[in-house]
Design a protein around this motif. Structure first.
Motif, mmCIF file in Angstrom:
data_model
loop_
_atom_site.group_PDB
_atom_site.id
_atom_site.type_symbol
_atom_site.label_atom_id
_atom_site.label_comp_id
_atom_site.label_asym_id
_atom_site.label_seq_id
_atom_site.Cartn_x
_atom_site.Cartn_y
_atom_site.Cartn_z
ATOM 1 N N ARG A 267 -61.356 -11.036 -16.285
ATOM 2 C CA ARG A 267 -60.556 -11.383 -15.113
ATOM 3 C C ARG A 267 -60.865 -12.787 -14.577
ATOM 4 N NH1 ARG A 267 -64.212 -7.503 -12.992
ATOM 5 N NH2 ARG A 267 -62.666 -5.873 -13.423
ATOM 6 N N ILE A 268 -61.972 -13.424 -15.018
ATOM 7 C CA ILE A 268 -62.246 -14.794 -14.560
ATOM 8 C C ILE A 268 -61.201 -15.774 -15.089
ATOM 9 C CG2 ILE A 268 -64.730 -14.353 -14.417
ATOM 10 C CD1 ILE A 268 -65.095 -16.020 -16.958
ATOM 11 N N PHE A 269 -60.409 -15.336 -16.072
ATOM 12 C CA PHE A 269 -59.396 -16.211 -16.673
ATOM 13 C C PHE A 269 -57.992 -15.951 -16.117
ATOM 14 C CE2 PHE A 269 -62.407 -15.578 -20.415
ATOM 15 C CZ PHE A 269 -63.119 -16.735 -20.139
ATOM 16 N N VAL A 270 -57.860 -15.036 -15.167
ATOM 17 C CA VAL A 270 -56.526 -14.730 -14.626
ATOM 18 C C VAL A 270 -56.535 -14.899 -13.111
ATOM 19 C CG1 VAL A 270 -56.064 -13.110 -16.501
ATOM 20 C CG2 VAL A 270 -56.955 -12.248 -14.336
ATOM 21 N N SER A 271 -55.356 -14.967 -12.533
ATOM 22 C CA SER A 271 -55.244 -15.098 -11.085
ATOM 23 C C SER A 271 -55.723 -13.821 -10.399
ATOM 24 C CB SER A 271 -53.788 -15.373 -10.699
ATOM 25 O OG SER A 271 -52.978 -14.245 -11.020
ATOM 26 N N LYS A 272 -56.117 -13.942 -9.126
ATOM 27 C CA LYS A 272 -56.583 -12.778 -8.377
ATOM 28 C C LYS A 272 -55.487 -11.721 -8.277
ATOM 29 C CE LYS A 272 -59.951 -15.335 -5.573
ATOM 30 N NZ LYS A 272 -60.365 -15.727 -4.209
ATOM 31 N N GLU A 273 -54.241 -12.175 -8.133
ATOM 32 C CA GLU A 273 -53.126 -11.242 -8.017
ATOM 33 C C GLU A 273 -52.977 -10.402 -9.285
ATOM 34 O OE1 GLU A 273 -52.899 -14.415 -5.182
ATOM 35 O OE2 GLU A 273 -52.957 -14.470 -7.380
ATOM 36 N N LEU A 274 -53.040 -11.084 -10.430
ATOM 37 C CA LEU A 274 -52.905 -10.353 -11.690
ATOM 38 C C LEU A 274 -54.087 -9.419 -11.911
ATOM 39 C CD1 LEU A 274 -51.446 -9.795 -14.332
ATOM 40 C CD2 LEU A 274 -52.574 -11.788 -15.331
ATOM 41 N N ALA A 275 -55.298 -9.875 -11.565
ATOM 42 C CA ALA A 275 -56.500 -9.066 -11.776
ATOM 43 C C ALA A 275 -56.437 -7.743 -11.012
ATOM 44 C CB ALA A 275 -57.737 -9.849 -11.371
ATOM 45 N N LYS A 276 -55.732 -7.724 -9.874
ATOM 46 C CA LYS A 276 -55.644 -6.515 -9.050
ATOM 47 C C LYS A 276 -54.434 -5.646 -9.398
ATOM 48 C CE LYS A 276 -57.878 -8.746 -5.061
ATOM 49 N NZ LYS A 276 -57.688 -9.177 -3.657
ATOM 50 N N SER A 277 -53.598 -6.134 -10.300
ATOM 51 C CA SER A 277 -52.325 -5.469 -10.553
ATOM 52 C C SER A 277 -52.453 -4.258 -11.470
ATOM 53 C CB SER A 277 -51.330 -6.458 -11.175
ATOM 54 O OG SER A 277 -51.742 -6.807 -12.483
ATOM 55 N N LYS A 278 -51.466 -3.364 -11.370
ATOM 56 C CA LYS A 278 -51.371 -2.195 -12.254
ATOM 57 C C LYS A 278 -51.130 -2.648 -13.689
ATOM 58 C CE LYS A 278 -48.743 2.093 -12.861
ATOM 59 N NZ LYS A 278 -47.623 2.926 -12.339
ATOM 60 N N GLU A 279 -50.358 -3.713 -13.815
ATOM 61 C CA GLU A 279 -50.041 -4.260 -15.146
ATOM 62 C C GLU A 279 -51.323 -4.660 -15.878
ATOM 63 O OE1 GLU A 279 -48.087 -8.392 -16.932
ATOM 64 O OE2 GLU A 279 -47.875 -7.872 -14.814
ATOM 65 N N TYR A 280 -52.264 -5.299 -15.165
ATOM 66 C CA TYR A 280 -53.509 -5.769 -15.784
ATOM 67 C C TYR A 280 -54.386 -4.587 -16.207
ATOM 68 C CZ TYR A 280 -57.735 -8.606 -16.424
ATOM 69 O OH TYR A 280 -58.845 -9.230 -16.946
ATOM 70 N N LYS A 281 -54.454 -3.561 -15.340
ATOM 71 C CA LYS A 281 -55.235 -2.372 -15.688
ATOM 72 C C LYS A 281 -54.656 -1.688 -16.917
ATOM 73 C CE LYS A 281 -56.739 -1.495 -10.928
ATOM 74 N NZ LYS A 281 -56.665 -0.575 -9.772
ATOM 75 N N GLN A 282 -53.318 -1.626 -16.993
ATOM 76 C CA GLN A 282 -52.661 -0.999 -18.143
ATOM 77 C C GLN A 282 -52.909 -1.811 -19.412
ATOM 78 O OE1 GLN A 282 -51.020 2.032 -18.055
ATOM 79 N NE2 GLN A 282 -51.195 1.793 -20.265
ATOM 80 N N PHE A 283 -52.952 -3.154 -19.256
ATOM 81 C CA PHE A 283 -53.223 -4.060 -20.380
ATOM 82 C C PHE A 283 -54.550 -3.681 -21.062
ATOM 83 C CE2 PHE A 283 -55.370 -8.001 -21.761
ATOM 84 C CZ PHE A 283 -54.471 -8.480 -22.688
ATOM 85 N N TRP A 284 -55.609 -3.497 -20.277
ATOM 86 C CA TRP A 284 -56.914 -3.160 -20.849
ATOM 87 C C TRP A 284 -56.982 -1.700 -21.302
ATOM 88 C CZ3 TRP A 284 -60.338 -6.164 -22.891
ATOM 89 C CH2 TRP A 284 -60.312 -7.516 -22.548
ATOM 90 N N GLU A 285 -56.249 -0.849 -20.633
ATOM 91 C CA GLU A 285 -56.188 0.538 -21.078
ATOM 92 C C GLU A 285 -55.563 0.627 -22.469
ATOM 93 O OE1 GLU A 285 -56.890 4.585 -20.949
ATOM 94 O OE2 GLU A 285 -57.560 3.035 -19.543
ATOM 95 N N ASP A 286 -54.492 -0.143 -22.688
ATOM 96 C CA ASP A 286 -53.849 -0.196 -24.008
ATOM 97 C C ASP A 286 -54.830 -0.672 -25.072
ATOM 98 O OD1 ASP A 286 -51.470 0.694 -22.963
ATOM 99 O OD2 ASP A 286 -50.525 -1.294 -22.897
ATOM 100 N N LEU A 287 -55.568 -1.748 -24.761
ATOM 101 C CA LEU A 287 -56.518 -2.297 -25.724
ATOM 102 C C LEU A 287 -57.606 -1.284 -26.062
ATOM 103 C CD1 LEU A 287 -56.921 -5.941 -24.350
ATOM 104 C CD2 LEU A 287 -55.733 -5.258 -26.432
ATOM 105 N N ARG A 288 -58.130 -0.600 -25.047
ATOM 106 C CA ARG A 288 -59.162 0.414 -25.307
ATOM 107 C C ARG A 288 -58.636 1.545 -26.196
ATOM 108 N NH1 ARG A 288 -60.739 -0.911 -19.998
ATOM 109 N NH2 ARG A 288 -59.294 0.590 -19.074
ATOM 110 N N ASN A 289 -57.338 1.805 -26.091
ATOM 111 C CA ASN A 289 -56.730 2.860 -26.911
ATOM 112 C C ASN A 289 -56.294 2.361 -28.281
ATOM 113 O OD1 ASN A 289 -57.025 4.842 -24.934
ATOM 114 N ND2 ASN A 289 -55.098 4.304 -23.940
ATOM 115 N N GLY A 290 -56.605 1.092 -28.583
ATOM 116 C CA GLY A 290 -56.318 0.566 -29.925
ATOM 117 C C GLY A 290 -54.978 -0.100 -30.074
ATOM 118 N N LYS A 291 -54.308 -0.409 -28.954
ATOM 119 C CA LYS A 291 -53.001 -1.051 -29.013
ATOM 120 C C LYS A 291 -53.161 -2.552 -28.800
ATOM 121 C CE LYS A 291 -48.412 -1.126 -26.810
ATOM 122 N NZ LYS A 291 -47.575 -0.560 -25.737
ATOM 123 N N MET A 292 -52.828 -3.353 -29.838
ATOM 124 C CA MET A 292 -52.975 -4.801 -29.716
ATOM 125 C C MET A 292 -51.848 -5.397 -28.891
ATOM 126 S SD MET A 292 -50.561 -6.585 -31.744
ATOM 127 C CE MET A 292 -51.433 -8.005 -32.359
#
Length: 341
Positions: A267-292
């Protein structure tokens, strides 16, 4: 005994069992030797098993990294030392307009002009590669439709277990549009050279843009020797987004030292708004589940300036196939995005 029943003499009756005893001793000695051999074989088997597991782990990670290369849009093709094509990935085939069966077994010369293919320079090129000398830079190549493609990358030497050259691996980016844009800028500069001061100032601005693009092109010349030597900006994360490592290209792009980012969260590479967003959380959830994820990404450098990156977040998997780490491979497209805007 005598006639009265009293002891009179001693009579010994016996058979020779020497050979039997010797045989028993031989059997015992053989059993001890076999036990020692079994123990040695058991230890050797354990060592071989450990070695096999390590090889499987390394193979799995290498396969994941090569998959990440394919997913990032980088073109790759492998050759024998004499230039015969072994295989190419989908990115290369699409770029050059071929099907795999059309090029496998053919020579590299199908990608160059007849004049170059007959030249001393071309022969020396493959002679150098055969001796283990890599080549990187910009390369002008011909696609199946006869159109020119400009590639930025390297021809790297793959070596066998004895350190001898075995195959040639080419990794490259398509810079055709950039080269065409440079040519357009050059034509504009030539037209503007005879105009007044205002046009001269415009020329200086265009020259500055061209120099920046040449600088980026120069950086790309040292990129592609396998993946780490490719010059592509890369950074690795844990599945929770914690930064594990980053190469010099990424650190330079974002303005950091390695010690400043290790252990930090993405999150140090993204804006504070994006870091707090649902979209950002889903982004990392996808990656943890193996979705590039691949595409264009807007990121924030250390100086607060926006950087636009073109690339992918790919999944590094362990020997069991489970997601282990995240590898991001990317190129900086900030200046092009600014030109477009």
């Amino acid at each position: 005994r005598d006639g009265s029943g009293n002891p009179s003499r001693i009579l010994k009756l016996a058979t020779d069992i020497t050979s039997i005893k010797n045989f028993q001793l031989d059997l015992q000695e053989q059993a001890e030797q076999m036990s020692a051999q079994e123990e040695e074989l058991r230890q050797n088997l354990e060592e071989l098993t450990a070695t096999q597991e390590e090889i499987e782990r390394r193979t799995s990670e290498i396969e994941s990294r090569m998959l990440a290369v394919n997913q990032s849009g980088i073109s790759s093709i492998e050759f024998e030392l004499d230039g015969t094509i072994i295989k190419a990935n989908d990115n290369f085939l699409q770029l050059m307009g071929y099907q795999a069966q059309e090029i496998e077994g053919e020579h590299h010369r199908i990608f160059v002009s007849k004049e170059l293919a007959k030249s001393k320079e071309y022969k020396e090129f493959w002679k150098d590669l055969g001796k283990g000398k890599m080549h990187n830079g910009e390369f002008e190549r011909l696609a199946k439709d006869g159109e020119i493609r400009f590639l930025q990358g390297s021809y790297s030497v793959i070596r066998d277990a004895n350190g001898q050259p075995n195959r040639i691996l080419k990794l490259a980016n398509d810079i055709t549009s950039i080269k065409k844009f440079q040519l357009e800028l050059q034509e504009q500069a030539e037209e503007m050279s005879a105009q007044d001061e205002e046009l001269r100032q415009n020329l200086e601005e265009l020259t500055t843009i061209q120099e920046e693009m040449e600088r980026r092109t120069s950086e790309m010349e040292s990129r592609l020797v396998a993946v780490d030597e490719s010059g592509i900006a890369s950074i690795e994360f844990g599945l929770n987004g914690t930064i594990l490592n980053a190469n010099k290209n990424f650190l330079k792009l974002m303005g950091y030292q390695l010690s400043e980012v290790e252990g930090k969260h993405h999150r140090i590479f993204v804006s504070k708004e994006l870091a707090k967003s649902k979209e950002y959380k889903q982004f990392w959830e996808d990656l943890r589940n193996g979705k590039m994820h691949n595409g264009e990404f807007e990121r924030v450098a250390k100086d607060g300036e926006v950087r636009f990156l073109q690339g992918s977040y790919s999944i590094i998997r362990d020997a069991s196939g489970a997601p282990s780490k995240i590898l991001k491979l990317a190129t900086d497209i900030t200046s092009l995005k600014k030109l477009q805007s």
